[in-house]
Design a protein around this motif. Structure first.
Motif, short mmCIF file in Angstrom:
data_model
loop_
_atom_site.label_atom_id
_atom_site.label_comp_id
_atom_site.label_asym_id
_atom_site.label_seq_id
_atom_site.Cartn_x
_atom_site.Cartn_y
_atom_site.Cartn_z
N GLN A 72 -7.88 29.78 154.61
CA GLN A 72 -7.90 30.10 156.03
C GLN A 72 -9.03 29.35 156.74
N TYR A 73 -10.18 29.31 156.12
CA TYR A 73 -11.32 28.58 156.70
C TYR A 73 -11.01 27.09 156.78
N ASP A 74 -10.44 26.56 155.70
CA ASP A 74 -10.15 25.13 155.67
C ASP A 74 -9.07 24.75 156.68
N ALA A 75 -8.10 25.64 156.91
CA ALA A 75 -7.03 25.36 157.86
C ALA A 75 -7.57 25.18 159.27
N SER A 76 -8.64 25.89 159.59
CA SER A 76 -9.19 25.81 160.95
C SER A 76 -10.30 24.78 161.09
N THR A 77 -10.95 24.43 159.98
CA THR A 77 -12.10 23.52 160.07
C THR A 77 -11.92 22.23 159.27
N GLY A 78 -11.05 22.24 158.25
CA GLY A 78 -10.94 21.08 157.37
C GLY A 78 -12.20 20.86 156.56
N GLY A 79 -13.01 21.91 156.42
CA GLY A 79 -14.32 21.75 155.83
C GLY A 79 -14.37 21.74 154.31
N LEU A 80 -13.27 22.07 153.64
CA LEU A 80 -13.31 22.15 152.19
C LEU A 80 -12.43 21.11 151.50
N ARG A 81 -11.44 20.60 152.18
CA ARG A 81 -10.47 19.72 151.52
C ARG A 81 -11.07 18.41 151.05
#
Length: 225
Positions: A72-81
């Motif tokens: 969920q966090y990555d979907a909104s920020t792209g911060g983990l992919r």
């Protein structure tokens, strides 16, 4: 061909990750999928490729590399992919888990990486040279594996769409940095997601041929299509 499908909570470096394991009767190898760029084990493209591999007698493990909250966090920020180190660490943990499971222990291990997951797969291959026998990248970013590229020993296949020009160039650069046997195959007329008619089928065929050549022991090969 019959197969056993199970879903697991897999402990991997301090987190529990969901994974779908399918083991055909008489499986001759195991392919672990590494997803990336906002994808998960539910990826319809990776599931289509997994189905082809299962019909060739290979077990498949499609596991999430992020927890639901992280997704969920990555979907909104792209911060983990693009956190390749974290993704690779978790993928390596999943590979180690599979190596201990009665259903898959002893099976030759291959990795199939898509997008940023390809970089994670190559870092894992470098970290586990005695375990990983072959790697396939679909529209991947192997360049993001950095210095690990030179340490990969497993034969590696890079599959890129002919229309995906930027990623194609990055794959060519990654190939030049590798010392393992590596081959680049271009799917003509295909874009990054291989959504064109027949493109994904060709990816699956290339992957199946590569794993048959480099993953399945010669004495264990069969005529499965």
């Amino acid at each position: 061909m019959s197969a056993t499908a199970t879903t697991w909570r897999i402990p991997a470096v301090g987190v529990d990750l969901d994974g779908d394991l399918t083991v055909p009767d008489g499986a001759e190898g195991l392919v672990l999928f590494a997803h990336g760029s906002g994808s998960s084990r539910r990826s319809p493209r990776n599931r289509a490729v997994a189905g082809t591999l299962q019909r060739r007698g290979l077990a498949t493990l499609l596991a999430d590399l992020l927890t639901p909250d992280e997704e969920q966090y990555d979907a909104s920020t792209g911060g983990l992919r693009f956190d390749i180190a974290m993704l690779a660490q978790r993928l390596t943990g999943i590979a180690d888990w599979a190596g201990r499971r009665p259903e898959t222990a002893g099976l030759p291990l291959g990795l199939f990486g898509a997008s940023t997951g390809a970089a994670a797969a190559l870092v894992t291959a470098a970290a586990r040279p005695g375990a990983v026998r072959a790697v396939v990248s679909r529209g991947g970013r192997p360049d993001l594996a950095g210095e690990a590229l030179a340490a990969v020993a497993a034969p590696t296949l890079l599959v890129v769409g002919g229309l995906d020009r930027t990623v194609l160039q990055l794959n060519e650069e990654a190939r030049a940095a590798m010392t393992a046997p590596v081959e680049l195959r271009i799917v003509p007329g295909a874009s990054h997601l291989f959504e064109e008619p027949g493109a994904l089928d060709l990816v699956a065929r290339h992957a199946g041929e590569w794993f048959a050549a480099h993953l399945v022991p010669p004495t264990g090969r069969s005529d499965r299509a």
